[in-house]
Design a protein around this motif. Structure first.
Motif, PDB file in Angstrom:
ATOM      1  N   ARG A  23       0.813  -1.222   0.000  1.00 10.78           N
ATOM      2  CA  ARG A  23       0.000   0.000   0.000  1.00 10.78           C
ATOM      3  C   ARG A  23       0.845   1.270   0.000  1.00 10.78           C
ATOM      4  O   ARG A  23       0.326   2.374   0.116  1.00 10.78           O
ATOM      5  CB  ARG A  23      -0.966  -0.016   1.192  1.00 10.78           C
ATOM      6  N   HIS A  34      -2.584  10.516  -9.022  1.00  3.21           N
ATOM      7  CA  HIS A  34      -2.795  11.303  -7.813  1.00  3.21           C
ATOM      8  C   HIS A  34      -2.256  12.737  -7.945  1.00  3.21           C
ATOM      9  O   HIS A  34      -2.308  13.494  -6.975  1.00  3.21           O
ATOM     10  CB  HIS A  34      -2.151  10.613  -6.614  1.00  3.21           C
ATOM     11  N   VAL A  49       2.855   7.387  -3.095  1.00  7.98           N
ATOM     12  CA  VAL A  49       1.485   7.356  -2.607  1.00  7.98           C
ATOM     13  C   VAL A  49       1.359   6.299  -1.525  1.00  7.98           C
ATOM     14  O   VAL A  49       1.870   5.180  -1.679  1.00  7.98           O
ATOM     15  CB  VAL A  49       0.483   7.058  -3.748  1.00  7.98           C
ATOM     16  N   PHE A  51      -1.650   4.330   0.672  1.00  4.22           N
ATOM     17  CA  PHE A  51      -3.077   4.063   0.799  1.00  4.22           C
ATOM     18  C   PHE A  51      -3.356   3.714   2.259  1.00  4.22           C
ATOM     19  O   PHE A  51      -3.067   2.602   2.706  1.00  4.22           O
ATOM     20  CB  PHE A  51      -3.499   2.921  -0.129  1.00  4.22           C
ATOM     21  N   GLN A  53      -5.572   3.111   5.767  1.00  2.00           N
ATOM     22  CA  GLN A  53      -6.829   2.449   6.107  1.00  2.00           C
ATOM     23  C   GLN A  53      -7.353   2.815   7.491  1.00  2.00           C
ATOM     24  O   GLN A  53      -8.386   2.292   7.909  1.00  2.00           O
ATOM     25  CB  GLN A  53      -6.659   0.920   5.991  1.00  2.00           C
ATOM     26  N   TYR A  75      -5.507  13.005  -0.283  1.00  2.00           N
ATOM     27  CA  TYR A  75      -6.241  12.739  -1.531  1.00  2.00           C
ATOM     28  C   TYR A  75      -7.537  12.019  -1.188  1.00  2.00           C
ATOM     29  O   TYR A  75      -7.542  11.044  -0.439  1.00  2.00           O
ATOM     30  CB  TYR A  75      -5.392  11.873  -2.463  1.00  2.00           C
ATOM     31  N   ASP A  95      -3.597   8.693   0.297  1.00  2.00           N
ATOM     32  CA  ASP A  95      -4.903   8.416  -0.297  1.00  2.00           C
ATOM     33  C   ASP A  95      -5.819   7.867   0.799  1.00  2.00           C
ATOM     34  O   ASP A  95      -5.521   6.851   1.428  1.00  2.00           O
ATOM     35  CB  ASP A  95      -4.739   7.406  -1.440  1.00  2.00           C
ATOM     36  N   SER A  97      -9.079   6.985   0.318  1.00  2.96           N
ATOM     37  CA  SER A  97     -10.273   6.369  -0.266  1.00  2.96           C
ATOM     38  C   SER A  97     -10.628   5.039   0.381  1.00  2.96           C
ATOM     39  O   SER A  97     -11.793   4.612   0.349  1.00  2.96           O
ATOM     40  CB  SER A  97     -10.087   6.195  -1.778  1.00  2.96           C
ATOM     41  N   GLN A  98      -9.632   4.338   0.966  1.00  7.45           N
ATOM     42  CA  GLN A  98      -9.928   3.071   1.636  1.00  7.45           C
ATOM     43  C   GLN A  98     -10.440   3.272   3.060  1.00  7.45           C
ATOM     44  O   GLN A  98     -10.849   2.316   3.719  1.00  7.45           O
ATOM     45  CB  GLN A  98      -8.686   2.183   1.632  1.00  7.45           C
ATOM     46  N   GLY A 117     -12.959   9.025   3.855  1.00  8.51           N
ATOM     47  CA  GLY A 117     -13.112   8.541   2.496  1.00  8.51           C
ATOM     48  C   GLY A 117     -14.534   8.191   2.099  1.00  8.51           C
ATOM     49  O   GLY A 117     -14.790   7.867   0.934  1.00  8.51           O
TER      50      GLY A 117
END
Length: 463
Positions: A23, A34, A49, A51, A53, A75, A95, A97-98, A117
């Motif tokens: 990730r 991104h 990047v 990711f 959680q 992001y 990021d 989003s997750q 997210g």
């Protein structure tokens, strides 16, 4: 303040790889994705990047970047319109989003707590059988964290307010990795500085919002939507002003000019009359909506409306508002390959007619193509100035027009941005709108919270 960065240190890469495994990535394709949003700004990809959680993972990534003095950019869904997520100085994009869990829905208190997210559509889908909804609707299916960071609003703001009024509390990761909670679920508080409002609208320059508690609203018993065409923009604007001033509690009033309607008809296969048009929506009891409908129809008729078509069925209303939400992409399709330099001024409602009239006269003198649309119940409208990226003279002309429009709005005691935020594109108007002393206070806040200028550097504050 300057951000001093070098290419991503090997020690930081190793630490992030150890903490996040697959990730964490430096893939050129992922970084490129991104490093661009919906704005006309050139892409600026980050160096890597992550990711994340959970809030703990965001804090861990931020703390590692802080230790190595590397910038951090949050992001969400990439739908911003002012270059908010562009990595001006490189660095690490986090990021969110997750982080898409809805942590709690409390119907009895009319609030919900979500991770950053979660998108507005996802929250409303979860609320489907509760009799409640989250009203902030900027058009795009943006993440709630991003909407809070940019103080977004959209079509429902005339009745339900913006993200500023609808965020009760937040969890924020500070530039050094510390985690704080701002606000409570109480509907009011007089306890100290309002840190929630400080971070709502800060565009990720002071910290990263990872969780937020938002207000929910009862689903209205009755909803009616209408489309009403007018012979010209002044009569449409006068209808809006009178509607607001006499206190009709409209949920939405949207204005689109003839060119915008033409674009929507082509793009969304609608058959709307190609004339300046108002989109209305009323919420309330059946009797209340019927009474408001009659009053609204009478006001429109007094100002020469050419037709007044209501949509009461949910599928008809959805089709109508989807066409309105498609307007941005519909207008881009008028000139394939063109970008939109999108303006976002907002003025007091009493100044709206004058501001639009002066802006249209200015536009005609430039020869530019710029459809007009906006949330005029708030005094907020957009000119989508279409220009090809390779057309340097056209771009210069568009930028000069946008600058005159922003200055015109500010001179009317308005703002250069009603809902999109400052980002990269509107930094030059900050001193004009706020004054040197207020801008110095903003700089002092930034310096105090983020002395190394690592959180989304290059945004909001002029260089």
């Amino acid at each position: 303040m300057k951000t001093l960065t070098t290419p991503l240190p090997a020690a930081l890469r190793d630490a992030l790889t150890s903490r996040f495994g697959s990730r964490f990535t430096t893939s050129a394709a992922v970084c490129a994705h991104h490093g661009k949003d919906e704005s006309s700004h050139a892409p600026m990809p980050p160096d890597a990047v992550v990711f994340a959680q959970s809030t703990a993972e965001v804090a861990a990534a931020v703390a590692l970047c802080h230790a190595h003095k590397v910038p951090v950019i949050a992001y969400g869904t990439g739908t911003s319109l002012e270059g908010h997520l562009l990595a001006v100085h490189g660095g690490v994009c986090i990021d969110l989003s997750q982080m898409n869990r809805i942590l709690a829905i409390r119907p009895e208190d009319l609030d919900a707590t979500v991770e950053a997210g979660v998108t507005r559509k996802a929250l409303n889908a979860a609320l489907h059988d509760s009799g409640l909804f989250f009203p902030i609707d900027p058009g795009a299916d943006a993440s709630l964290g991003g909407m809070a960071a940019t103080r977004a609003s959209g079509t429902n703001a005339v009745r339900y307010g913006t993200m500023r009024e609808n965020v009760l509390a937040a969890t924020v990761v500070l530039p050094d990795g510390r985690i704080i909670k701002t606000g409570t679920r109480a509907k009011k508080s007089a306890a100290g500085y309002d840190l929630t409002r400080l971070f709502v609208g800060s565009e990720g320059t002071l910290g990263i919002i990872t969780e937020l508690t938002v207000r929910l609203h009862p689903q209205p018993e009755a909803i009616a939507s209408a489309v009403c065409a007018f012979p010209d923009i002044p009569t449409a604007v006068d209808t809006v002003i009178q509607t607001i001033q006499i206190g009709i509690p409209v949920a939405r009033i949207e204005l689109l000019d003839k060119l915008s309607i033409h674009a929507i008809n082509r793009y969304s296969k609608t058959r709307l009359r190609e004339a300046p048009t108002l989109f209305f929506e009323l919420h309330g009891s059946p009797a209340g909506v019927a009474e408001q409908t009659a009053a609204l129809r009478a006001i429109a008729a007094e100002h020469g409306s050419m037709d007044f078509e209501w949509a009461n069925k949910p599928e008809d209303r959805s089709r109508l508002w989807q066409a309105r939400h498609d307007a941005y992409y519909a207008c881009l399709a008028l000139q394939p390959g063109a970008h939109s330099l999108t303006t976002d001024v907002c003025v007091p409602i009493s100044q709206l007619a004058e501001c639009i009239a002066a802006t249209r006269a200015d536009l005609e003198a430039t020869g530019l193509t710029a459809p007009l649309l906006g949330h005029v119940g708030d005094g907020n409208f957009h000119m989508l100035i279409l220009v090809h990226p390779q057309d340097a003279p056209g771009l210069a002309k568009a930028q000069a027009f946008a600058q005159r429009l922003a200055e015109r709005a500010i001179a009317m005691d308005g703002t250069c941005t009603g809902e999109h935020g400052i980002g990269l594109g509107k930094k030059k108007f900050m001193a004009l709108e706020h004054g040197a002393d207020a801008l110095a206070v903003m700089r002092a806040i930034k310096q105090c919270i983020d002395p190394d200028n690592l959180m989304n550097p290059g945004k909001i504050l002029p260089d």
